[in-house]
Design a protein around this motif. Sequence first.
Motif, short mmCIF file in Angstrom:
data_model
loop_
_atom_site.label_atom_id
_atom_site.label_comp_id
_atom_site.label_asym_id
_atom_site.label_seq_id
_atom_site.Cartn_x
_atom_site.Cartn_y
_atom_site.Cartn_z
N GLU A 203 0.76 -1.00 -0.09
CA GLU A 203 0.01 0.03 0.09
C GLU A 203 0.95 1.22 0.05
O GLU A 203 1.91 1.34 0.72
CB GLU A 203 -0.71 0.18 1.28
N GLU A 204 0.57 2.30 -0.73
CA GLU A 204 1.00 3.56 -0.75
C GLU A 204 0.58 4.50 -0.29
O GLU A 204 1.10 5.37 0.29
CB GLU A 204 1.79 3.96 -2.47
N ARG A 205 -0.75 4.53 -0.63
CA ARG A 205 -1.67 5.84 -0.45
C ARG A 205 -1.76 6.18 1.32
O ARG A 205 -1.99 7.35 1.88
CB ARG A 205 -3.00 5.90 -0.94
N LEU A 206 -1.91 4.88 2.06
CA LEU A 206 -2.12 5.13 3.62
C LEU A 206 -1.00 5.93 4.02
O LEU A 206 -1.16 6.49 4.94
CB LEU A 206 -2.31 3.76 3.92
N LEU A 211 -1.99 10.09 10.09
CA LEU A 211 -2.44 9.12 11.27
C LEU A 211 -2.29 7.60 10.74
O LEU A 211 -1.69 6.84 11.66
CB LEU A 211 -4.01 9.11 11.94
N GLY A 212 -2.68 7.38 9.69
CA GLY A 212 -2.38 6.17 9.01
C GLY A 212 -0.71 5.62 8.98
O GLY A 212 -0.35 4.66 9.34
N SER A 213 -0.10 6.45 8.63
CA SER A 213 1.35 6.49 8.20
C SER A 213 1.94 6.08 9.85
O SER A 213 2.90 5.08 10.09
CB SER A 213 1.95 7.50 7.71
N SER A 214 1.76 6.93 10.79
CA SER A 214 2.37 6.60 11.98
C SER A 214 1.96 5.43 12.75
O SER A 214 2.79 5.00 13.74
CB SER A 214 2.03 7.88 12.73
N PHE A 215 0.66 5.04 12.55
CA PHE A 215 0.13 3.99 13.38
C PHE A 215 0.46 2.60 12.54
O PHE A 215 0.66 1.65 13.30
CB PHE A 215 -1.27 4.06 13.20
N GLY A 221 9.43 3.92 7.80
CA GLY A 221 8.33 3.86 6.69
C GLY A 221 8.15 2.46 6.35
O GLY A 221 7.64 2.02 5.39
N GLU A 222 8.70 1.48 7.01
CA GLU A 222 8.16 0.34 6.93
C GLU A 222 7.10 -0.49 7.45
O GLU A 222 6.62 -0.02 8.52
CB GLU A 222 9.49 -0.71 7.29
N PRO A 223 6.38 -1.07 6.90
CA PRO A 223 5.00 -1.73 7.31
C PRO A 223 5.27 -2.69 8.69
O PRO A 223 6.69 -3.16 8.83
CB PRO A 223 4.69 -2.43 6.35
#
Length: 607
Positions: A203-206, A211-215, A221-223
């Motif tokens: 996923e790129e846009r999240l 909030l989505g990126s930090s959570f 930046g790794e899942p």
Amino acid sequence: MRSVIFPRRWLACVFSSYVLGLPLLASAETSFQYETPAIAPESASGYTEKPGWASERFAVAAANPLATDAGYQVLKAGGSAVDAAIAVQMVLTLVEPQSSGIGGGAFLMHYDGSDVTAYDGRETAPRAASESLFLNGEGDPLEFMEAAASGLSVGVPGTVRMLEMVHEKHGKLSWAELLAPAISLAEEGFEVSPRLHTSLAGEERLRDDPLGSSFYYTEDGEPLPAGHRLKNPALAAILKEIAEHGSKALHTGQIAEDLVHRVQNHPGRPGAISLEDMATYVAKERDPLCTDWQAYRVCGFPPPSSGHLTIMQILGLLEHLPALDEPLDEDRLGIEWLHRFLEASRLAFADRGKYIADPDFVNAPGGEWSSMLDEEYLAERAELIGEHSMGPDGAEAGVPGEVETAWAIQPMQPEYGTSHISIIDEEGNAVAMTTTIEAAFGSRILADGGTGLAGGYLLNNELTDFSFRPLDTDGSPIANRVEPGKRPRSSMSPTLVFDRESDELIASLGSPGGAAIIHYTAKALVAMFDWGLDAQEALNLPHAITLGGPAFLEEGRFPEEVLDALNELGHEVSERELVSGLQAIQRTDEGLFGGADPRREGVVMGE
């Protein structure tokens, strides 16, 4: 094949399985004591063989073991099928956030031992939405992801309000008790599954959402890795409000204000949802469509779902063709059957693209949706299926009513997502519920309900299920165009199957998968009730789909000669990953047997 609306009686039959658990207190005020299960995520994503599960008294099938276990514990405590569905959905919001949740919508089919009812929790377009919602300044449609990952795509959510409606009619345990599993897991944490990790990695846009990126991603930046214990304090706080105050906690007050703020202030493309839209959302009780097919009566969801009508058109068209001696080639679908299935799908999807939309805005052809399943009409359409394919875009819509409508054909556009739940309780009540936020991670907007805590729930991108174009090139309107307050057309196909002679419930099934839900569910019905496979064997079969254009076969599941043969017949076939998420529970002579799709993490539990 005849389509009717009807009541019936039930012969109780249900399930058994296992429970895995370590005790953790729920609320001291409740009679239902939830235990956090010691369930580890599957060791790998992709295709994993499932055994199928047999049992006697009750059963639940869902897309994640933690969600299935929550439903199992509710059933074991004496809860109803509806109670279990609520608990399952709330846990899925936490553990499978990419697919469904309280920020989305759902269709629920319910059988109470006598009557079948369809409950509509589909999202609606805001009052301020217009036909040009997804057109750019030049009047051309936006690219799909440009529209989806934005405030424009967010519809007014309906899942919680619909579940509350059904619970008032058919619930046994208290509403608050049913949210205890999700609250406990959100507070204590759960292990990120391989499927969630894989979805985050792709996923790129999240990552563009603060909030989505930090959570869901690390500082680099790794899942989040599979096995990471993830707590969601914001979702726990939101669910506590919903547990205490019901759906009004989501649709009014701070949580609603937060949702509206995030949509209206999206940095790229803001949407138009208002507090009035949220407060006035109404879930609907609809009459199901029940259609006679062979020795069975198949009950599914009416429009705004296209699922049942399109599935039963496909099955009805196949029924009007000469019988095949060998539809299966060992454990694969035979070439002749594949050819017929793909051709029937082309014809059914042509009708779907022209006629089906929200029935509060669009009239059925001939005044009745059953006109699309009329025996004479399907027999006439079946004559169009020959030895050679019509080819991509070769199928045209028919005229099922007495008068041809003025609707234009909707152009093809992407459809994604969803999760499915099937449940049968000890009293013989049954649920088939398909639930969604549309694409993976919805609109890619994470909302924390104004709590300021980490985490939250994802908002849907359901409005991209509308046609981006309101008119065709001749200026004729498209039935599924955007209109204020309208529900976008869906492919969700929660299905209950009955024996026509005895009126006994014999199966609950459905699948996620966007428009391919229709193919997945249709093929499962054929495999279980025409070919005599059990639920797990049916779900294991490889997939083949077409939305009217090229045909796609499930990657790695067919030999090259099958693709070559279908290409020679004019299908323009290629391989594609087709990740269904079928769940099915069927009646057997010994009791019940459940299957879970080997392509996802789901399991069946009961006893």
